[in-house]
Design a protein around this motif. Structure first.
Motif, short mmCIF file in Angstrom:
data_model
loop_
_atom_site.label_atom_id
_atom_site.label_comp_id
_atom_site.label_asym_id
_atom_site.label_seq_id
_atom_site.Cartn_x
_atom_site.Cartn_y
_atom_site.Cartn_z
N ARG A 1 0.86 -1.19 0.00
CA ARG A 1 0.00 0.00 0.00
C ARG A 1 0.89 1.23 0.00
O ARG A 1 1.83 1.33 0.79
CB ARG A 1 -0.92 0.01 1.22
CG ARG A 1 -1.97 1.12 1.15
CD ARG A 1 -3.05 0.92 2.18
NE ARG A 1 -2.60 1.16 3.52
CZ ARG A 1 -2.72 2.33 4.15
NH1 ARG A 1 -3.26 3.37 3.55
NH2 ARG A 1 -2.27 2.46 5.38
N ILE A 2 0.59 2.15 -0.89
CA ILE A 2 1.35 3.40 -1.01
C ILE A 2 0.43 4.54 -0.53
O ILE A 2 -0.72 4.63 -0.97
CB ILE A 2 1.76 3.67 -2.48
CG1 ILE A 2 2.40 2.43 -3.12
CG2 ILE A 2 2.65 4.90 -2.58
CD1 ILE A 2 3.65 1.95 -2.46
N HIS A 3 0.96 5.39 0.33
CA HIS A 3 0.16 6.52 0.82
C HIS A 3 1.06 7.65 1.28
O HIS A 3 2.28 7.55 1.24
CB HIS A 3 -0.81 6.07 1.92
CG HIS A 3 -0.15 5.46 3.11
ND1 HIS A 3 0.12 6.16 4.25
CD2 HIS A 3 0.31 4.20 3.34
CE1 HIS A 3 0.69 5.37 5.14
NE2 HIS A 3 0.83 4.18 4.60
N ASP A 4 0.45 8.73 1.73
CA ASP A 4 1.15 9.93 2.21
C ASP A 4 2.13 10.48 1.19
O ASP A 4 3.24 10.88 1.54
CB ASP A 4 1.87 9.64 3.54
CG ASP A 4 0.90 9.42 4.70
OD1 ASP A 4 -0.25 9.88 4.59
OD2 ASP A 4 1.30 8.78 5.68
N ILE A 5 1.72 10.53 -0.06
CA ILE A 5 2.55 11.14 -1.10
C ILE A 5 2.49 12.65 -0.91
O ILE A 5 1.40 13.25 -0.96
CB ILE A 5 2.05 10.77 -2.52
CG1 ILE A 5 2.08 9.26 -2.73
CG2 ILE A 5 2.83 11.52 -3.59
CD1 ILE A 5 3.46 8.66 -2.82
N GLN A 6 3.65 13.28 -0.66
CA GLN A 6 3.71 14.71 -0.41
C GLN A 6 4.91 15.32 -1.11
O GLN A 6 6.00 14.73 -1.10
CB GLN A 6 3.83 14.97 1.10
CG GLN A 6 2.67 14.44 1.88
CD GLN A 6 2.88 14.63 3.38
OE1 GLN A 6 3.75 15.38 3.82
NE2 GLN A 6 2.07 13.95 4.16
N PRO A 7 4.72 16.47 -1.72
CA PRO A 7 5.87 17.13 -2.35
C PRO A 7 6.87 17.58 -1.30
O PRO A 7 6.50 17.94 -0.18
CB PRO A 7 5.25 18.32 -3.09
CG PRO A 7 3.96 18.58 -2.40
CD PRO A 7 3.49 17.26 -1.84
N ALA A 8 8.15 17.54 -1.65
CA ALA A 8 9.21 18.01 -0.73
C ALA A 8 9.02 19.48 -0.42
O ALA A 8 9.26 19.93 0.70
CB ALA A 8 10.58 17.75 -1.35
N ASP A 9 8.55 20.24 -1.39
CA ASP A 9 8.24 21.66 -1.21
C ASP A 9 6.72 21.78 -1.13
O ASP A 9 6.02 21.61 -2.13
CB ASP A 9 8.77 22.46 -2.41
CG ASP A 9 8.46 23.94 -2.32
OD1 ASP A 9 7.74 24.37 -1.39
OD2 ASP A 9 8.92 24.68 -3.21
N PRO A 10 6.17 22.08 0.07
CA PRO A 10 4.71 22.14 0.24
C PRO A 10 4.00 23.10 -0.71
O PRO A 10 2.83 22.93 -1.00
CB PRO A 10 4.54 22.57 1.70
CG PRO A 10 5.81 22.18 2.38
CD PRO A 10 6.88 22.31 1.33
#
Length: 186
Positions: free
Chosen positions: A170-179
């Protein structure tokens, strides 16, 4: 030798050759039927895994499930936009499994640097009523892509479970390094 004797030998030879040819054809047909049965079993297993993957993703409120054996990407609506994710090259390793996570951006823009979380384990029960067991997790980071649309391959080391034991990723919490590069929630 007489003509009748030569005819008799020729007839015996033809019958013998004919029998050999039929045996070869029968053996070849049995081999082909065996191969077809094996392919049908693999397709049936793939269909079951795909049905399970789709059912799990329909219920998931965060992230996307990828089931080994489904051989089909799943779509994740993330802070980076829609991403297609799939698993490939799942192989045994001394301490578990190794796999390749493929991420493909659906927009026409390169993906920024980002991070995410991968969880893996086993599933017990049915698709309607299941429990995740032996769950492990790890963070991953990906540098910014240069190509558009983006195709990213991330090697994963999934410790503790062999490929045969691996029930889900399961893949989750994908967030850009720069918000500031996060897309607005839809």
């Amino acid at each position: 030798m007489t003509n009748s004797y030569l005819r008799f030998l020729l007839a015996c030879s033809l019958v013998s050759l004919s029998a050999c040819a039929q045996q070869t054809q029968v053996h070849q047909m049995k081999s082909e039927v065996g191969s077809l049965n094996q392919e049908m079993a693999q397709l049936a297993e793939q269909a079951v895994k795909l049905t399970q993957q789709n059912a799990l993703n329909a219920k998931s409120t965060t992230g996307v499930y990828l089931l080994p054996g489904s051989q089909t990407p799943a779509r994740l609506n993330s802070q980076l936009g829609n991403l297609q994710m799939s698993l490939s090259a799942i192989t045994p390793e001394a301490n578990g499994s190794r796999a390749m996570l493929m991420i493909k951006g659906e927009s026409h823009d390169p993906l920024p640097a980002f991070s995410g979380k991968v969880e893996w384990g086993q599933i017990q029960g049915t698709t309607d009523s299941y429990q995740e067991v032996n769950v492990q997790s790890q963070q991953f980071s990906v540098p910014a892509s240069l190509l558009a649309p983006s195709d990213i391959s991330i090697p994963l080391r999934l410790s503790g479970l062999s490929p045969e034991q691996l029930g889900f990723v399961r893949i989750h919490d994908i967030q850009p390094a720069d918000p500031s590069q996060a897309l607005p929630a839809r």
